[in-house]
Design an enzyme around this catalytic site. Sequence first.
Site: not given
Lengths: 371, 371
Positions: A11, A13-14, A165, A233, A236, A240
Amino acid sequence: MDDITFAVLGTGGIGRRALEVSQHKDHLTPVAACDRHGTAIDFDGLDVDELLAATEGNIDNEVATDGGERTEGSRSSSELRSDGGSAATAADSDGGVKQHGEDRGVVASEQARPSEDPIQDVIDHGDGIDAVLLALPNYEHDFIPRTADRFVEGGYSGVMIDVLKRSRVIDMLDERSETFEDNGITFICGAGATPGLLTGAAALAAQSFVEVESVDIWWGVGLKSGYEDNRGTVREDIAHLPEYDIETARALSDEAIEDIIDDHDGVIEFEDMEHADDVLLERAGVCDAEDVEVGGILDVRSDEKPTTTTVRVTGRTFDGETATNTFQLGDATSMEANVNGPALGYLKAGVRRNRAGEYGVFGPAELMPGF
Amino acid sequence: MDDITFAVLGTGGIGRRALEVSQHKDHLTPVAACDRHGTAIDFDGLDVDELLAATEGNIDNEVATDGGERTEGSRSSSELRSDGGSAATAADSDGGVKQHGEDRGVVASEQARPSEDPIQDVIDHGDGIDAVLLALPNYEHDFIPRTADRFVEGGYSGVMIDVLKRSRVIDMLDERSETFEDNGITFICGAGATPGLLTGAAALAAQSFVEVESVDIWWGVGLKSGYEDNRGTVREDIAHLPEYDIETARALSDEAIEDIIDDHDGVIEFEDMEHADDVLLERAGVCDAEDVEVGGILDVRSDEKPTTTTVRVTGRTFDGETATNTFQLGDATSMEANVNGPALGYLKAGVRRNRAGEYGVFGPAELMPGF
């Protein structure tokens, strides 16, 4: 389509946004939500307003600091798996869970109760749950596959769906494909904004062509007001950057993350990202993975998107022309809107597949018209 | 996906192009093709090159002149239904079928044989046919529903798919929905460029929003070199001009059509078309039919598109923003590419649904992720 019940694991953000968006959807009833400390289950439908109000600011950022400094008493994500370890109740931890309620995490809601093993609670009620949204973006990369194993062991059959992703997670899920088929599980992977919405758009845009030469996915995200809710996020995304990978990014302290952001004046550009878009489009037969390029710009200091999210599919038509079909998201659509709408859309599509007896692992592009 | 066999009813512009495009597709084997005069059936797969070469220029324009002047000896489309009427073989008609071969229509191919009832030939071989593409754009509006009835009567189960644009045909198919369900038929309607590809794109673009305010579909077609092959489509478009409807347009002589085109200097603009896009998006739950607008520009004197085909979906996000997502087709993609690629893509999707036991009537947008 018949009514669909679903559970949200996580529970943050997403998970919170998925619950909120589901209130706008017909035939979609959230019946369970959990975090590391507790579970809310109500087959008449959760009171989403109460749950969201009680857990406002509920972002579990703890795992993000795994390997970095740890707050005394905080607990690792393995607790969510509850391998017989000690109890993790609302009372015994003052870790990374931040929220404005009196209690910690989902148990701040009057609909929830503390649990030693929240995921097992959901599994135990699996008979009444058509789909499980795994809204757990920042745990170790085998966490979602191993969570799926637990659902298999618990006899669950239905849809499981993530918004990840990472190509390597898809490989791990693929290894379980036969098990899913044997157990009636339809696993939809990568069903958020990207890969989800954007590879779906690419698969549809490809329909004009008999051969796709390139898919160019370019995203823009402005995250000022949502920055606090989306630190996982951002971390994450930082994984990259050429200098980092998922492990080194996970090991960064919050301060180190802030330093990286400062170094970029809050605007970070990504090129040639190792996103799962490429393998998902190859799975769907649209093109070779190497023909897919993903990049974008993240601005954590402005809500305005620094660039317009655009998918360009270039291909050859049967009559010998080369052309580019284009899909663009309006700049005013937030990342949250573009993740959670598609996630629930693909969840519905997954339930339809599942009820029709189609089991195994599917990427979003595989749910599009065949290429 | 397993291999798919399919039949094409009609070998005019759309049928021929569908056969050609299918050669670029994996797992898709054309096994039957027919026109008013004959049938080619080969379960090892038709030799498409031979068939296309033998029938080059094979455009059955006759029905387009129904109600206008008729060539002596030409036959009405009811022959394709063959209600026990007299034989229509290659030898006995010199109607509107134009082709460069020695013989008339599909029978010019060495793979075909003349037939009194070509559609019945296909029905009689239905057991080996997964999908039937009805490439018959310009017959009377109940022709496709009644053809579907014949397949039902003949015990066919599988996919039937059309590329029509007309709302009223969908209503007629809907009346047969229960019959299709009882007989294992999955009917996909309107699966060409528009409504097909463009409503699919609209349904996907809608995923960012919790409420869609408007869908604006605007197409451009340049048809100079394809004009002769697409007179039926041009006639159908003219039916969308305010002064005409499908009956009055069908009653126009070829000369009257040319006059209309001359009056517009070859470039005809359409506004507020009665296209099926609106009802298909409403069926899929994306928006109300009245929120959909369709228009476009047809240029029969240039191959360049007079305008870029664009779908704009404007909606409200869960977090209160209003934005527009956009899908654009590259100007170099021909109408033929945008009709036939999607038609075969939706055909594949339909076969998947059919094999999973989902029967009834579906619009393209209903094959997208749920809204």
